[in-house]
Design a protein around this motif. Structure first.
Motif, PDB file in Angstrom:
ATOM      1  N   PRO A   1       0.735  -1.307  -0.164  1.00 31.58           N
ATOM      2  CA  PRO A   1       0.053  -0.141  -0.289  1.00 31.58           C
ATOM      3  C   PRO A   1       1.281   1.930   0.316  1.00 31.58           C
ATOM      4  N   ALA A   2       0.447   2.090  -0.716  1.00 25.91           N
ATOM      5  CA  ALA A   2       0.776   3.134  -0.628  1.00 25.91           C
ATOM      6  C   ALA A   2       1.143   3.797   0.521  1.00 25.91           C
ATOM      7  N   ALA A   3       0.426   3.719   1.652  1.00 27.99           N
ATOM      8  CA  ALA A   3       0.679   4.587   3.078  1.00 27.99           C
ATOM      9  C   ALA A   3       1.895   3.399   3.763  1.00 27.99           C
ATOM     10  N   ALA A   4       2.064   2.304   3.513  1.00 30.46           N
ATOM     11  CA  ALA A   4       3.011   1.544   3.805  1.00 30.46           C
ATOM     12  C   ALA A   4       4.659   2.589   3.151  1.00 30.46           C
ATOM     13  N   ARG A   5       4.782   2.524   2.300  1.00 31.33           N
ATOM     14  CA  ARG A   5       5.974   3.035   1.457  1.00 31.33           C
ATOM     15  C   ARG A   5       6.031   3.962   2.101  1.00 31.33           C
ATOM     16  N   ASP A   6       4.988   5.455   1.385  1.00 28.05           N
ATOM     17  CA  ASP A   6       5.213   6.924   2.345  1.00 28.05           C
ATOM     18  C   ASP A   6       5.523   6.230   3.342  1.00 28.05           C
ATOM     19  N   LEU A   7       5.403   6.019   4.677  1.00 29.21           N
ATOM     20  CA  LEU A   7       5.988   5.982   6.060  1.00 29.21           C
ATOM     21  C   LEU A   7       7.416   4.996   5.768  1.00 29.21           C
TER      22      LEU A   7
ATOM     23  N   ARG B   1      10.515   7.857   7.156  1.00 27.50           N
ATOM     24  CA  ARG B   1      11.258   7.552   8.254  1.00 27.50           C
ATOM     25  C   ARG B   1      12.681   7.314   7.487  1.00 27.50           C
TER      26      ARG B   1
END
Length: 230
Positions: A181-187, A191
């Motif tokens: 998911p894009a959210a996991a990639r962005d996180l 970081r």
């Protein structure tokens, strides 16, 4: 004529031997001074060696300047961070004769280039502290740095590019493959983008570049107005 030739050869050998013996003594002297200076920056090493460059040691002593001096430290530790090796190449090294003879004097250096090699495992530990990514692991594969970790239910194994940015080691994530998911990639990208805050580098050096070489992460830095006190 034969005796003259033999005499000249013997004198040449003696001069070369004297030159190398003097260079050996000076290298030991400079190594000792470099170790003393390094201790002021919380830098220690398993072994330290110094090699004087340029052609002819004694002529350089007469000029009180060596064209180059290279110091190599094996298994250095700076500010409790263990490294693999440290190379300090100094050019335009001004050495008063008193230093060579064991007197009290200072060596000044025009320019200093530093290469400090850290294992990917140590870089991962530093990155974990700065990013809050527990369980982060790193390894060098075919000249590239790869980061491995688990975020939630997703396992990441991605290539990262380390670069020097404002005295820190920034970690840029390359393209992330797979159904993530894009959210996991962005996180993950956010970081790692925080980068690594390094302890104070030896000799007040300024970080200029980061490279991945021979399975290690190499910090390339320069130091200005380096001074070694006897």
């Amino acid at each position: 004529m034969r005796r003259l030739v033999v005499t000249l050869i013997v004198l040449g050998v003696l001069l070369v031997a004297a030159d190398r013996a003097a260079a050996w003594a000076a290298e030991n002297r400079l190594a000792s001074m470099a170790e003393q200076q390094a201790a002021r920056y919380d830098l220690t090493a398993q072994d330290t060696s110094v090699q004087i460059g340029g052609f002819g040691f004694l002529p350089q002593v007469a000029k009180e300047e060596f064209s180059s001096v290279t110091m190599t430290m094996t298994k250095p530790t700076f500010s409790d961070v263990p490294g693999e090796n440290l190379e300090v190449k100094m050019t335009g090294v001004h050495v008063p004769r008193a230093v060579v003879t064991g007197g009290d004097a200072a060596v000044t250096v025009d320019s200093t280039d530093i290469r400090l090699a850290l294992s990917p495992a140590e870089v991962a530990k530093l990155a974990a502290r700065g990013t809050g990514l527990g369980g982060l692991k790193m390894e060098a594969v075919e000249g590239k740095l790869r980061a491995k970790l688990t975020l939630g239910t997703f396992d990441f194994d991605v290539a990262v590019t380390p670069t020097a940015k404002n005295g820190r080691v920034a970690l840029t994530v390359d393209e992330i493959a797979g159904d993530v998911p894009a959210a996991a990639r962005d996180l993950l990208k956010a970081r790692l983008a925080r980068g690594i805050s390094l302890p104070k580098l030896p000799y007040d050096a300024t970080l200029k570049e980061v490279a991945v070489e021979n399975g290690n992460v190499v910090l390339i830095a320069t130091a200005a107005n380096l001074k070694l006190n006897a």
